[in-house]
Design a protein around this motif. Sequence first.
Motif, PDB file in Angstrom:
ATOM      1  N   MET A 124     -36.947  35.394   9.298  1.00 16.12           N
ATOM      2  CA  MET A 124     -37.253  36.664   8.633  1.00 16.12           C
ATOM      3  C   MET A 124     -36.395  36.811   7.380  1.00 16.12           C
ATOM      4  O   MET A 124     -36.894  37.148   6.298  1.00 16.12           O
ATOM      5  N   ARG A 125     -35.103  36.552   7.512  1.00 16.93           N
ATOM      6  CA  ARG A 125     -34.188  36.742   6.382  1.00 16.93           C
ATOM      7  C   ARG A 125     -34.505  35.806   5.227  1.00 16.93           C
ATOM      8  O   ARG A 125     -34.422  36.200   4.066  1.00 16.93           O
ATOM      9  N   ASP A 126     -34.862  34.558   5.527  1.00 11.91           N
ATOM     10  CA  ASP A 126     -35.168  33.581   4.474  1.00 11.91           C
ATOM     11  C   ASP A 126     -36.660  33.525   4.158  1.00 11.91           C
ATOM     12  O   ASP A 126     -37.083  32.691   3.361  1.00 11.91           O
ATOM     13  N   SER A 127     -37.440  34.382   4.805  1.00 13.26           N
ATOM     14  CA  SER A 127     -38.888  34.469   4.584  1.00 13.26           C
ATOM     15  C   SER A 127     -39.561  33.101   4.722  1.00 13.26           C
ATOM     16  O   SER A 127     -40.309  32.656   3.845  1.00 13.26           O
ATOM     17  N   VAL A 128     -39.310  32.447   5.849  1.00 13.04           N
ATOM     18  CA  VAL A 128     -39.799  31.084   6.100  1.00 13.04           C
ATOM     19  C   VAL A 128     -41.238  31.141   6.605  1.00 13.04           C
ATOM     20  O   VAL A 128     -41.501  31.515   7.758  1.00 13.04           O
ATOM     21  N   VAL A 129     -42.165  30.748   5.747  1.00 12.63           N
ATOM     22  CA  VAL A 129     -43.584  30.863   6.067  1.00 12.63           C
ATOM     23  C   VAL A 129     -43.951  30.007   7.272  1.00 12.63           C
ATOM     24  O   VAL A 129     -44.677  30.454   8.173  1.00 12.63           O
ATOM     25  N   TRP A 130     -43.460  28.757   7.337  1.00 11.77           N
ATOM     26  CA  TRP A 130     -43.918  27.853   8.394  1.00 11.77           C
ATOM     27  C   TRP A 130     -43.563  28.367   9.792  1.00 11.77           C
ATOM     28  O   TRP A 130     -44.333  28.165  10.742  1.00 11.77           O
ATOM     29  N   TYR A 131     -42.405  29.024   9.935  1.00  6.59           N
ATOM     30  CA  TYR A 131     -42.016  29.551  11.248  1.00  6.59           C
ATOM     31  C   TYR A 131     -43.022  30.599  11.714  1.00  6.59           C
ATOM     32  O   TYR A 131     -43.502  30.568  12.859  1.00  6.59           O
ATOM     33  N   TYR A 132     -43.362  31.532  10.822  1.00  5.56           N
ATOM     34  CA  TYR A 132     -44.243  32.624  11.203  1.00  5.56           C
ATOM     35  C   TYR A 132     -45.701  32.180  11.296  1.00  5.56           C
ATOM     36  O   TYR A 132     -46.492  32.796  12.022  1.00  5.56           O
ATOM     37  N   GLN A 133     -46.055  31.110  10.586  1.00  3.66           N
ATOM     38  CA  GLN A 133     -47.385  30.519  10.774  1.00  3.66           C
ATOM     39  C   GLN A 133     -47.497  29.921  12.177  1.00  3.66           C
ATOM     40  O   GLN A 133     -48.508  30.101  12.862  1.00  3.66           O
ATOM     41  N   ALA A 134     -46.463  29.211  12.598  1.00  5.62           N
ATOM     42  CA  ALA A 134     -46.463  28.615  13.944  1.00  5.62           C
ATOM     43  C   ALA A 134     -46.543  29.707  15.007  1.00  5.62           C
ATOM     44  O   ALA A 134     -47.261  29.568  16.011  1.00  5.62           O
ATOM     45  N   MET A 135     -45.822  30.796  14.809  1.00  6.04           N
ATOM     46  CA  MET A 135     -45.856  31.884  15.777  1.00  6.04           C
ATOM     47  C   MET A 135     -47.240  32.536  15.814  1.00  6.04           C
ATOM     48  O   MET A 135     -47.733  32.889  16.894  1.00  6.04           O
ATOM     49  N   ALA A 136     -47.880  32.694  14.658  1.00  9.24           N
ATOM     50  CA  ALA A 136     -49.225  33.272  14.614  1.00  9.24           C
ATOM     51  C   ALA A 136     -50.211  32.383  15.384  1.00  9.24           C
ATOM     52  O   ALA A 136     -51.087  32.896  16.100  1.00  9.24           O
ATOM     53  N   ARG A 137     -50.074  31.067  15.256  1.00 11.59           N
ATOM     54  CA  ARG A 137     -50.949  30.158  16.011  1.00 11.59           C
ATOM     55  C   ARG A 137     -50.721  30.321  17.510  1.00 11.59           C
ATOM     56  O   ARG A 137     -51.661  30.267  18.308  1.00 11.59           O
ATOM     57  N   ASP A 138     -49.466  30.519  17.892  1.00 10.56           N
ATOM     58  CA  ASP A 138     -49.159  30.723  19.312  1.00 10.56           C
ATOM     59  C   ASP A 138     -49.717  32.056  19.824  1.00 10.56           C
ATOM     60  O   ASP A 138     -50.152  32.158  20.976  1.00 10.56           O
ATOM     61  N   ILE A 139     -49.712  33.073  18.980  1.00  9.88           N
ATOM     62  CA  ILE A 139     -50.285  34.372  19.351  1.00  9.88           C
ATOM     63  C   ILE A 139     -51.790  34.226  19.558  1.00  9.88           C
ATOM     64  O   ILE A 139     -52.359  34.774  20.504  1.00  9.88           O
ATOM     65  N   GLY A 140     -52.429  33.472  18.657  1.00  9.41           N
ATOM     66  CA  GLY A 140     -53.862  33.223  18.762  1.00  9.41           C
ATOM     67  C   GLY A 140     -54.711  34.328  18.140  1.00  9.41           C
ATOM     68  O   GLY A 140     -54.252  35.453  17.939  1.00  9.41           O
TER      69      GLY A 140
END
Length: 270
Positions: A124-140
């Motif tokens: 969140m602090r570094d605004s890392v797109v790939w981390y939150y993309q991976a989490m979105a895929r896990d959410i579905g």
Amino acid sequence: MKKIFYYVLTLLLTLGIVGCSAQPESNNPNILSEVNVNQVQADPFFKDHDGTFILRDLKTEETYIYNEQRANEKLTPQSTFKVPNALIGLQLGVVRDEYDIKKWDGTEHEIISWNHDYTLGSGMRDSVVWYYQAMARDIGEQGMKEWLHKLSYGNENISGGIDQFWLQSSLKISPLEEVDFMEKLYKEDLPFDKSVMKTVKRMMIQEEGDHYILYGKTGTRITDMGLGWFVGFIVVENHPYVFVTNLDDSGTVAKNITLEMLKQYNLITE
């Protein structure tokens, strides 16, 4: 007679029974004061940008809007979507807490600092797109659709792809809608567990002073740096204000302009 009067006056001043006049505290630029949002003037800060600025006093519920037309325009949230993304991921148990690690897969990113492992909080602090993309895929898709509908978040459109829809794609939200969302997050009035909202708010802390805490998240359309956000809230001596800045530049510029205005109106002091 005059000598007696001056003697008595001097004695009373010494004993502290009467006092001499002093300048009001509001004349001291280092003294924090409440802001009348109706007297805010954002025009000087947007001379070089097309944009909007919104400031809401959560005690009085008064709202200042600069450029109302743009404030109502739905735009892609970019990385400000990391806030609802984190809330949903935590609520569904896709991530355990702000220290949940995702391993870097070795893909070289244009932003070199992203090329290592991250946690939810550091992402969140570094605004890392790939981390939150991976989490979105896990959410579905199903989970994401359900939660965006519960939140009434913008147009709720995730047709652009589960790991792309908030990045210059299908999901759009207006600055005024962002203000409402941030107000509900501050008040912990969203349909998430209290612990989840407290965790995400903690991850949003940008800086803390003696009298204030600033929470925020930037967002930038990376392809051309032509759309930037800075959204969040500032709590000054237990007095909360929600803000949203959106303009035709990067999120960094949006943040810098916001900080200048908060300093101008004494919500942030040195």
